[in-house]
Design an enzyme around this catalytic site. Sequence first.
Site, mmCIF file in Angstrom:
data_model
loop_
_atom_site.group_PDB
_atom_site.id
_atom_site.type_symbol
_atom_site.label_atom_id
_atom_site.label_comp_id
_atom_site.label_asym_id
_atom_site.label_seq_id
_atom_site.Cartn_x
_atom_site.Cartn_y
_atom_site.Cartn_z
ATOM 1 N N ASP A 35 0.871 -1.165 0.000
ATOM 2 C CA ASP A 35 0.000 0.000 0.000
ATOM 3 C C ASP A 35 0.909 1.217 0.000
ATOM 4 O O ASP A 35 2.049 1.155 0.474
ATOM 5 C CB ASP A 35 -0.891 0.005 1.245
ATOM 6 C CG ASP A 35 -2.074 0.941 1.125
ATOM 7 O OD1 ASP A 35 -3.207 0.452 0.966
ATOM 8 O OD2 ASP A 35 -1.875 2.180 1.196
ATOM 9 N N ASN A 88 -5.735 -4.519 -6.252
ATOM 10 C CA ASN A 88 -6.936 -3.918 -5.691
ATOM 11 C C ASN A 88 -6.800 -2.423 -5.400
ATOM 12 O O ASN A 88 -7.797 -1.738 -5.213
ATOM 13 C CB ASN A 88 -7.280 -4.680 -4.402
ATOM 14 C CG ASN A 88 -8.331 -4.004 -3.583
ATOM 15 O OD1 ASN A 88 -9.492 -3.971 -3.949
ATOM 16 N ND2 ASN A 88 -7.930 -3.447 -2.442
ATOM 17 N N TYR A 159 -12.531 7.976 -13.095
ATOM 18 C CA TYR A 159 -12.673 6.694 -12.419
ATOM 19 C C TYR A 159 -13.258 5.651 -13.378
ATOM 20 O O TYR A 159 -12.710 4.555 -13.538
ATOM 21 C CB TYR A 159 -13.565 6.864 -11.198
ATOM 22 C CG TYR A 159 -13.746 5.620 -10.366
ATOM 23 C CD1 TYR A 159 -12.738 5.178 -9.514
ATOM 24 C CD2 TYR A 159 -14.930 4.889 -10.408
ATOM 25 C CE1 TYR A 159 -12.896 4.036 -8.738
ATOM 26 C CE2 TYR A 159 -15.104 3.753 -9.643
ATOM 27 C CZ TYR A 159 -14.086 3.325 -8.807
ATOM 28 O OH TYR A 159 -14.247 2.193 -8.049
ATOM 29 N N LYS A 163 -11.402 2.336 -14.874
ATOM 30 C CA LYS A 163 -11.915 1.018 -14.532
ATOM 31 C C LYS A 163 -12.374 0.244 -15.773
ATOM 32 O O LYS A 163 -12.230 -0.986 -15.823
ATOM 33 C CB LYS A 163 -13.051 1.137 -13.518
ATOM 34 C CG LYS A 163 -12.603 1.637 -12.144
ATOM 35 C CD LYS A 163 -11.559 0.720 -11.503
ATOM 36 C CE LYS A 163 -11.263 1.095 -10.072
ATOM 37 N NZ LYS A 163 -10.302 0.173 -9.417
ATOM 38 N N THR A 194 -16.788 0.822 2.759
ATOM 39 C CA THR A 194 -15.389 1.201 2.955
ATOM 40 C C THR A 194 -15.300 2.722 2.979
ATOM 41 O O THR A 194 -16.286 3.432 2.753
ATOM 42 C CB THR A 194 -14.502 0.677 1.801
ATOM 43 O OG1 THR A 194 -14.852 1.373 0.594
ATOM 44 C CG2 THR A 194 -14.682 -0.824 1.601
#
Length: 252
Positions: A35, A88, A159, A163, A194
């Site tokens: 990360d 991810n 975004y 994607k 999240t």
Amino acid sequence: MLDGKIIMITGAGGGIGAATASLAAAEGASVVLTDVNKEAVEATAAAVRAAGGSVLAVAADLTKGDEVNAVVKAAVAAYGRLDGAFNNAGVSGGQIGQQGRRVGEWDEAAFDLAVAVNLKGVWLCMRAQLAQMEQQGGGSIVNTASLAGLTGFKSTAGYAASKHGVVGLTKTAAIEYASSGIRANVLCPGYTDTNLMKEAQRQLGDALLARIPARRLASPDDIAQMACWLLSDRSSYATGSEFVVDGGYMAG
């Protein structure tokens, strides 16, 4: 389900990535976590370790090829191979200040950042992972896209574009590397509880849940379950496909 496998997970500092790290370790994998947030990924690693899992944490900026390569090299140095990868890590429009903006209103720098993290970052990871997996004779790659990788959503320009790119990139890899024993699939989560969803929850409230037939958000573990299945040999004939986990949202 993942007994003895070595699995790399990006965006492991929280949310879906952290949930997948915990589940993969519980299912028998040794996990290599990365990360951009060093403290966050080390916290996830500590939780996995406390639960008895084997874990290596490496902080890295996945938009930089040399740092990505270093993570894969560290995985191989520690464990000898790389059996699976869950790419991810990602950034939403809301996280970079573009909430509510139409296609023509996005800042150029924000658009570039969305593409750099969500698409180029996945490609850089795949480039390093594929080289290792091809050398060792196989593996499984799972890339996180989104429902916004399958259809349009308002205010998601950079975004959604990135994607959609992840979907095309993954399908291309699936075709090119099948003969090398490498599978590549796309995981498309629906609305998940999240930090990425906090702003949408605040703005839409019950109206958001009303759009979801299951009448709830996904938990990070709901998504982790599918990720681990795709990383496992139980999904050995699945490649080049999108797996939607959305509580029925796209069925409506």
